[in-house]
Design a protein around this motif. Structure first.
Motif, mmCIF file in Angstrom:
data_model
loop_
_atom_site.group_PDB
_atom_site.id
_atom_site.type_symbol
_atom_site.label_atom_id
_atom_site.label_comp_id
_atom_site.label_asym_id
_atom_site.label_seq_id
_atom_site.Cartn_x
_atom_site.Cartn_y
_atom_site.Cartn_z
ATOM 1 N N UNK A 4 3.599 11.012 2.846
ATOM 2 C CA UNK A 4 3.081 9.837 2.277
ATOM 3 C C UNK A 4 1.959 9.452 3.088
ATOM 4 N N UNK A 5 2.127 9.465 4.421
ATOM 5 C CA UNK A 5 0.971 8.889 5.206
ATOM 6 C C UNK A 5 -0.396 9.364 5.038
ATOM 7 N N UNK B 136 -5.153 -4.900 -0.156
ATOM 8 C CA UNK B 136 -3.461 -4.809 -0.469
ATOM 9 C C UNK B 136 -3.177 -3.199 -0.167
ATOM 10 N N UNK B 137 -3.709 -2.405 -0.874
ATOM 11 C CA UNK B 137 -3.284 -1.117 -0.637
ATOM 12 C C UNK B 137 -3.529 -0.596 0.674
ATOM 13 N N UNK C 118 -3.348 -2.262 3.549
ATOM 14 C CA UNK C 118 -2.203 -2.892 4.256
ATOM 15 C C UNK C 118 -1.149 -2.109 4.159
ATOM 16 N N UNK C 119 -0.928 -1.611 2.918
ATOM 17 C CA UNK C 119 0.396 -0.656 2.665
ATOM 18 C C UNK C 119 0.267 0.558 3.532
ATOM 19 N N UNK C 120 -0.885 0.917 3.618
ATOM 20 C CA UNK C 120 -1.168 2.117 4.437
ATOM 21 C C UNK C 120 -1.552 2.059 5.628
ATOM 22 N N UNK D 134 -8.799 3.427 -4.365
ATOM 23 C CA UNK D 134 -7.421 3.277 -3.506
ATOM 24 C C UNK D 134 -7.064 4.771 -2.971
ATOM 25 N N UNK E 63 4.246 -5.951 8.548
ATOM 26 C CA UNK E 63 3.041 -6.120 7.734
ATOM 27 C C UNK E 63 2.903 -5.482 6.338
ATOM 28 N N UNK E 64 3.725 -4.792 6.099
ATOM 29 C CA UNK E 64 3.946 -4.284 4.422
ATOM 30 C C UNK E 64 4.721 -5.156 3.875
ATOM 31 N N UNK F 114 2.322 -8.258 3.336
ATOM 32 C CA UNK F 114 1.451 -7.598 2.308
ATOM 33 C C UNK F 114 1.885 -7.964 0.848
ATOM 34 N N UNK G 118 0.736 -10.866 -1.767
ATOM 35 C CA UNK G 118 0.131 -10.514 -3.187
ATOM 36 C C UNK G 118 0.700 -11.261 -4.205
ATOM 37 N N UNK H 83 1.700 4.070 -7.769
ATOM 38 C CA UNK H 83 0.636 3.821 -6.643
ATOM 39 C C UNK H 83 1.248 3.313 -5.391
ATOM 40 N N UNK I 96 3.667 5.500 -3.779
ATOM 41 C CA UNK I 96 2.916 6.741 -3.164
ATOM 42 C C UNK I 96 2.559 6.493 -1.824
ATOM 43 N N UNK I 97 2.430 5.017 -1.407
ATOM 44 C CA UNK I 97 2.269 4.540 0.026
ATOM 45 C C UNK I 97 3.288 4.766 0.971
ATOM 46 N N UNK I 98 3.097 4.943 2.224
ATOM 47 C CA UNK I 98 4.245 5.060 3.148
ATOM 48 C C UNK I 98 5.078 3.653 3.201
ATOM 49 N N UNK I 99 5.868 3.464 2.340
ATOM 50 C CA UNK I 99 6.443 2.266 2.237
ATOM 51 C C UNK I 99 7.786 2.261 1.554
#
Lengths: 301, 276
Positions: free
Chosen positions: A75-76, A99-100, A102-104, A143, B3-4, B7, B11, B90, B93-96
């Motif tokens: 996913x990274x 926001x995205x 930060x998540x990434x 994004x 941090x995630x 975030x 939000x 979405x 699909x992030x590394x979370x």
């Protein structure tokens, strides 16, 4: 050597007895733009969700950038744009991207240039509620470009967009592919994607029926080129007889021919001189090719 | 990781502020608490108890009804709403990790609740102190009320997440949230009281009823706050129970925290099974 971005091997997925994806295999190399085509319900989104690790496959293997689908490693370096996304209307474009990012785990400094790249720099501080459909789609695309992913999955990225917005999307895709990112995008119409892709996969009722370049598909389909010869009044029977055609229509004669027969036929028409007024040549269109592949399988099944 | 979580929390807080959720919740809490403070402070003069303390006693009864409702409304949409809008696809699909996602949501929603409670009740506290009716001791009661209200809210926020994971549509989740509120906050107490009235001397009254109160976060909250105020003689009714309980009021606080913990663990288990 760069490693394969995505490998899908013999993947099958069933939903309560119904086969959604049937023994599908393909792979994506770095920098390749591949279109995944299929009618609604052909299994495109199911395939995407398995690649993302949201759905478990029943059989087969998927490898994303050398990792298991859904793992942090995979996913990274991958990004995904779902078919229809509705960002919260009360957020500004810049806030959505931040926001995205930060998540990434990507620096906030990337957000500004990215908004500029998708043409949203001026609208960045406006709320998403004020965005047009094309702008929302470009925001979604931005994004998917955060942090320069190595693999990008786009589910129907151009559906519902006007021709200019669509062109913008293609330009962006070409740009990131040029930087070595593999792009897999789905669509239900060949005409939307084909000219801007390196390879085309056609999925029909869960089965992969084609995996080739557009030229390759054209050759494999072997669809005839259609010629329409307009004759002088009354000359149609004579022209039809000379060219060996049985299809007459008042003042015109229809002829089907293969690619290698086209030039000899055209010179034969030219030799008819004043009997002929005009010639129209119809190469098989993208939709014809797509229909050919998705229908052959239906007949076979 | 942090941090995630932050975030997502930020939000959520931003959305809460923008769509006027905080404003609405704050206004409701402020209006109700001011009304209670003004109407309820009349008889306090003769009792010689701090008027702020009396108000806190009334406000804890208000919290029992409003806080779970606000919490459920904040939370019911957290998962199924994002599935409907496509944003969960979405985000995931992030590394979370799924737990980072839910902890972020919980933090954000708790902050929304904290702001609404702090400002809403704070207006009342400020009003009373300015009108010369409050003391430092009363202020401590006030802060305890806000802190435990947030904990009560967290119980119901987590319950809201569980409902959100279990339903595919936010409309269904909303209906389930309202039903949950009705059962846990209103009907549960009515049923207990009914059973108590039917047989005030029986086994139920002495050995089942107190623990039945502990099981429900709304009752635990009320029990702890009224016992802590020592105000049961002022308020009467169910609060009088606090003195005859077979356990200390602190158990009610522990039970509240445990409920929040269990409900959150439940929602964490459920969200792992979600295919967005």
């Amino acid at each position: 050597m760069m490693r394969t971005s995505l490998t899908v091997r013999n993947v099958t997925k069933q939903f309560s007895g119904q086969t959604a994806v049937n023994d599908v295999s393909f792979s994506l190399e770095p920098g390749e733009r591949v279109a995944l085509l299929g009618h609604n319900g052909a299994g495109k989104t199911t395939l995407f969700k398995m690649i993302l690790g949201f759905l478990k496959r029943d059989r087969g293997e998927i490898e994303v950038l050398g990792d298991l689908p859904g793992s942090d490693g995979a996913r990274k370096h991958m990004a995904y744009l779902p078919e229809s996304v509705a960002f919260s209307n009360v957020l500004r474009g810049r806030e959505v991207l931040a926001f995205y990012a930060r998540l990434k785990g990507v620096a906030q400094a990337e957000v500004g240039p990215l908004l500029e790249r998708v043409g949203l720099a001026e609208a960045a501080n406006r709320r998403v509620a004020t965005y047009s459909k094309g702008m929302r789609q470009r925001l979604g695309l931005a994004q998917a470009l955060i942090g320069q992913p190595k693999l990008v999955l786009l589910d129907e990225p151009t559906s519902g967009l006007d021709p200019i917005s669509r062109q913008n999307v293609y330009d962006l895709i070409a740009e990131i592919a040029g930087q070595g990112t593999s792009v897999l995008m789905s669509s239900h119409a060949l005409t939307e994607l084909a000219p801007r892709t390196d390879r085309i996969l056609i999925l029909s009722k869960g089965t992969l029926v084609a995996d080739d370049s557009l030229t390759g598909l054209r050759a494999k389909a072997g669809l005839p080129i259609k010629l329409k010869v307009w004759t002088r009044p009354g000359a149609a029977p004579e022209v039809a007889a000379t060219l060996g055609s049985k299809q007459m229509n008042g003042r015109s004669v229809d002829i089907d021919c293969r690619l290698d027969e086209k030039i000899p036929l055209l010179s034969a028409i030219g030799a008819l001189g004043p009997l002929v007024e005009d010639v129209e040549v119809h190469a098989p269109g993208l939709d014809d090719i797509y229909r050919h592949f998705s229908e052959t399988v239906h007949k076979g099944a | 990781m942090l941090s995630r979580i932050l975030a997502i929390a930020m939000q959520e807080l931003r959305i809460g502020i923008r769509n006027r959720w905080i404003v609405l919740a704050t206004a409701i809490l402020a209006v109700f608490s001011l009304a209670l403070a003004l109407l309820g402070s009349a008889p306090a003069g003769t009792l010689g108890v701090d008027r702020l303390t009396i108000t806190v006693a009334s406000l804890s009864s208000l919290s029992v009804y409003l806080v779970p409702l606000i919490a459920l409304i904040l939370a019911f949409d957290a998962v199924c709403g994002e599935i409907e809008r496509g944003t969960l696809l979405m985000t995931f699909s992030c590394p979370l990790s799924r737990s980072e996602f839910l902890f972020g949501k919980a933090l954000g929603h708790s902050l929304v609740l904290l702001i609404a409670l702090g400002v809403g009740y704070g207006v009342t506290a400020g009003f009373m102190i300015l009108s010369g009716a409050g003391s430092i001791a009363g202020l401590v009661d006030f802060l305890r009320l806000i802190a435990t209200s947030v904990l009560l809210g967290q119980c119901f926020i987590a319950v809201g997440y569980m409902l959100s994971c279990l339903t595919r549509q936010s409309v269904t989740a909303a209906a389930a949230a309202i039903a949950t509120w009705l059962v846990l906050v209103v009907l549960y107490d009515l049923a207990l009281l009914g059973a108590l009235v039917a047989n005030p001397e029986g086994v139920f009254a002495s050995s089942i009823f107190p623990y039945a109160l502990l099981l429900n976060p709304a009752d635990s909250f009320r029990l702890f706050n009224l016992a802590a105020l020592g105000a049961s003689d002022l308020v009467g009714g169910m609060a009088g129970v606090a003195e005859t309980l077979p356990f200390s009021p602190t158990s009610a606080l522990v039970s509240l925290a445990m409920f929040a913990g269990f409900a959150m663990s439940g929602s964490l288990l459920l969200i792992r099974r979600i295919a967005p």
